[in-house]
Design a protein around this motif. Structure first.
Motif, short mmCIF file in Angstrom:
data_model
loop_
_atom_site.label_atom_id
_atom_site.label_comp_id
_atom_site.label_asym_id
_atom_site.label_seq_id
_atom_site.Cartn_x
_atom_site.Cartn_y
_atom_site.Cartn_z
N SER A 184 0.84 -1.20 0.00
CA SER A 184 0.00 0.00 0.00
C SER A 184 0.87 1.24 0.00
N PHE A 185 0.33 2.30 -0.61
CA PHE A 185 0.94 3.62 -0.57
C PHE A 185 -0.12 4.56 0.01
N GLY A 186 0.00 4.87 1.29
CA GLY A 186 -1.03 5.65 1.95
C GLY A 186 -2.31 4.82 2.01
N THR A 187 -3.38 5.40 1.49
CA THR A 187 -4.68 4.70 1.48
C THR A 187 -4.88 3.86 0.22
N VAL A 188 -3.93 3.92 -0.69
CA VAL A 188 -4.07 3.19 -1.96
C VAL A 188 -3.40 1.82 -1.84
N LYS A 189 -4.18 0.77 -2.10
CA LYS A 189 -3.65 -0.59 -2.04
C LYS A 189 -3.20 -0.99 -3.45
N ALA A 190 -1.91 -0.86 -3.71
CA ALA A 190 -1.38 -1.13 -5.05
C ALA A 190 -1.36 -2.62 -5.36
N LEU A 191 -1.11 -3.45 -4.33
CA LEU A 191 -1.16 -4.90 -4.48
C LEU A 191 -1.99 -5.46 -3.33
N ASP A 192 -2.90 -6.38 -3.67
CA ASP A 192 -3.83 -6.91 -2.67
C ASP A 192 -3.89 -8.43 -2.78
N ASP A 193 -3.03 -9.11 -2.01
CA ASP A 193 -3.03 -10.58 -1.94
C ASP A 193 -2.79 -11.22 -3.31
N VAL A 194 -1.70 -10.81 -3.95
CA VAL A 194 -1.37 -11.31 -5.30
C VAL A 194 -0.43 -12.51 -5.20
N SER A 195 -0.81 -13.60 -5.86
CA SER A 195 0.05 -14.79 -5.93
C SER A 195 0.17 -15.23 -7.38
N LEU A 196 1.39 -15.55 -7.81
CA LEU A 196 1.60 -16.10 -9.15
C LEU A 196 2.95 -16.81 -9.19
N THR A 197 3.12 -17.66 -10.19
CA THR A 197 4.37 -18.38 -10.37
C THR A 197 4.83 -18.24 -11.82
N LEU A 198 6.14 -18.18 -11.98
CA LEU A 198 6.76 -18.14 -13.31
C LEU A 198 7.59 -19.40 -13.46
N GLU A 199 7.16 -20.25 -14.36
CA GLU A 199 7.84 -21.53 -14.55
C GLU A 199 9.15 -21.34 -15.31
N ALA A 200 10.12 -22.17 -15.00
CA ALA A 200 11.41 -22.12 -15.66
C ALA A 200 11.25 -22.25 -17.17
N GLY A 201 11.87 -21.37 -17.92
CA GLY A 201 11.85 -21.43 -19.38
C GLY A 201 10.58 -20.95 -20.03
N LYS A 202 9.62 -20.41 -19.26
CA LYS A 202 8.34 -19.96 -19.81
C LYS A 202 8.27 -18.43 -19.85
N VAL A 203 7.33 -17.95 -20.68
CA VAL A 203 7.07 -16.51 -20.75
C VAL A 203 5.69 -16.24 -20.17
N LEU A 204 5.63 -15.39 -19.15
CA LEU A 204 4.37 -14.99 -18.52
C LEU A 204 4.12 -13.53 -18.85
N ALA A 205 2.97 -13.22 -19.42
CA ALA A 205 2.59 -11.84 -19.71
C ALA A 205 1.66 -11.35 -18.61
N LEU A 206 2.02 -10.24 -17.99
CA LEU A 206 1.21 -9.62 -16.95
C LEU A 206 0.45 -8.45 -17.57
N LEU A 207 -0.87 -8.59 -17.65
CA LEU A 207 -1.71 -7.60 -18.32
C LEU A 207 -2.45 -6.75 -17.31
N GLY A 208 -2.57 -5.47 -17.63
CA GLY A 208 -3.34 -4.58 -16.77
C GLY A 208 -3.29 -3.17 -17.32
N GLN A 209 -4.33 -2.41 -17.04
CA GLN A 209 -4.36 -1.02 -17.48
C GLN A 209 -3.48 -0.16 -16.58
N SER A 210 -3.28 1.08 -16.97
CA SER A 210 -2.50 2.01 -16.17
C SER A 210 -3.13 2.13 -14.78
N GLY A 211 -2.29 2.00 -13.75
CA GLY A 211 -2.77 2.09 -12.38
C GLY A 211 -3.30 0.79 -11.81
#
Length: 343
Positions: A14-41
């Motif tokens: 969090s940054f002040g009252t803004v929760k930039a990340l909220d209980d995020v879990s993910l894994t990146l497998e060896a040798g794979k490409v993971l694309a993280l998609l999201g709009q600005s903010g």
């Protein structure tokens, strides 16, 4: 050596009252490409900075190659993580040549070994003859390849890439995507690519993850997420959709386009993709074409019900079969192409 090049467990920031990340879990497998998609903010840049060691955590853990590198107590600095980084603006050192930039992260080697390894990586990315050039003498595509070589030269388990193809023209972007994938595969390195470009993500990724308002909406194989989104937001993240408000009862929802199964009763949103919407010219059809857009083989039609519903529906059709503006049409959908979400 861990099967996961990178693993995030229940990350919050969090940054002040803004929760930039909220209980995020993910894994990146060896040798794979993971694309993280999201709009600005959406939180994707914060997640990248946390994974890289540029930002601390309020909760959660980050593991790189099975080793804890971040939690609420410790933040292992970026240079001590088995990770490389390619920034959006490439962040090349302007006072160093291409060879000097690639050699910069190889300080653990002697000078001859550093130069030889840096030269070999420049050759692997197709810039073997540009080692003496300074960044301002390189094109955007060449700078991107130097940044990639610099990130890969220390033999990381994974690299983190922030909008690596933004600002490049479409033809150059496609060429660089292809060469980057080949280089990563040859090196056996995993990659996490942050992007807001859906087409780009689907072109390069083995897996996708969609983040919005700091929360991970869905992750998995691109085709699985595309065909079975878990929310309207996740559906929109992987391409255009149209939607209609409706009411479901007893596990069914009735629409002008047919009746479909619903996991919810009450107010729902029925949606599908333009390419799955079948359009047939019909003098008694319930819809009319109000706009036609595009050139080439396919056109996008904007359609509206003759009476009643005010929502627009879009369809992607072959130009040779496209009805004219003002023409009445009938629409149909296959049930597997329809998504029903709780309103």
């Amino acid at each position: 050596m861990s099967e996961f090049a990178l693993e995030a467990r229940h990350l919050s920031r969090s940054f002040g009252t803004v929760k930039a990340l909220d209980d995020v879990s993910l894994t990146l497998e060896a040798g794979k490409v993971l694309a993280l998609l999201g709009q600005s903010g959406s939180g994707k840049s914060t997640l990248l900075r946390v994974l890289a060691g540029l930002e601390s955590l309020d909760a959660g853990e980050v593991y790189a190659d099975g080793r804890l590198v971040s939690d609420v107590r410790i933040t292992v600095p970026p240079e001590k993580r088995p990770l490389g980084m390619v920034f959006q603006d490439y962040a090349l050192f302007p006072h160093l040549t291409a060879l000097g930039n690639v050699a910069f992260g190889l300080s653990h080697l002697g000078k001859p070994e550093r130069r030889a390894l840096a030269a070999s990586w420049l050759a692997r990315v197709g810039l073997g003859d540009r080692g003496g050039a300074f960044p301002h003498e390189l094109s955007g595509g060449e700078q991107q390849r130097v940044a990639l070589a610099r990130a890969l030269a220390p033999s990381p388990r994974a690299i983190l890439m922030d909008e690596p193809f933004s600002g490049l023209d479409p033809h150059l972007r496609a060429d660089l995507q292809s060469s980057m994938l080949a280089t990563l595969a040859d090196a056996g390195v995993a990659a996490l690519i942050v992007s807001h470009d859906t087409e780009e993500a689907l072109a390069v990724a083995d897996q996708v993850a969609i983040i919005e308002h700091g929360r991970l909406l869905q992750s998995g194989l691109p085709r699985d997420v595309y065909r079975a989104p878990k929310s309207l937001e996740a559906a929109r993240a992987l391409g255009a959709v149209w939607s209609l408000e409706a009411h479901a009862e007893n596990g069914r929802v009735e629409t002008r386009l047919g009746a479909f199964a619903s996991a919810f009763d009450g107010p729902v949103v029925v949606c599908s993709r333009p390419e799955a919407t079948l359009v047939t010219p019909s003098d008694v059809g319930d819809f009319a074409v109000v706009d036609r857009r595009g050139v080439g083989r396919f056109l996008t039609l904007k359609l509206k019900a003759i009476t009643g519903e005010s929502a627009f529906i879009t369809a992607l059709v072959e130009a040779k079969n496209a009805p004219d503006t003002g023409q009445r049409v009938a629409l149909s959908l296959q049930s597997e192409d329809v998504f029903v979400f709780k309103a």
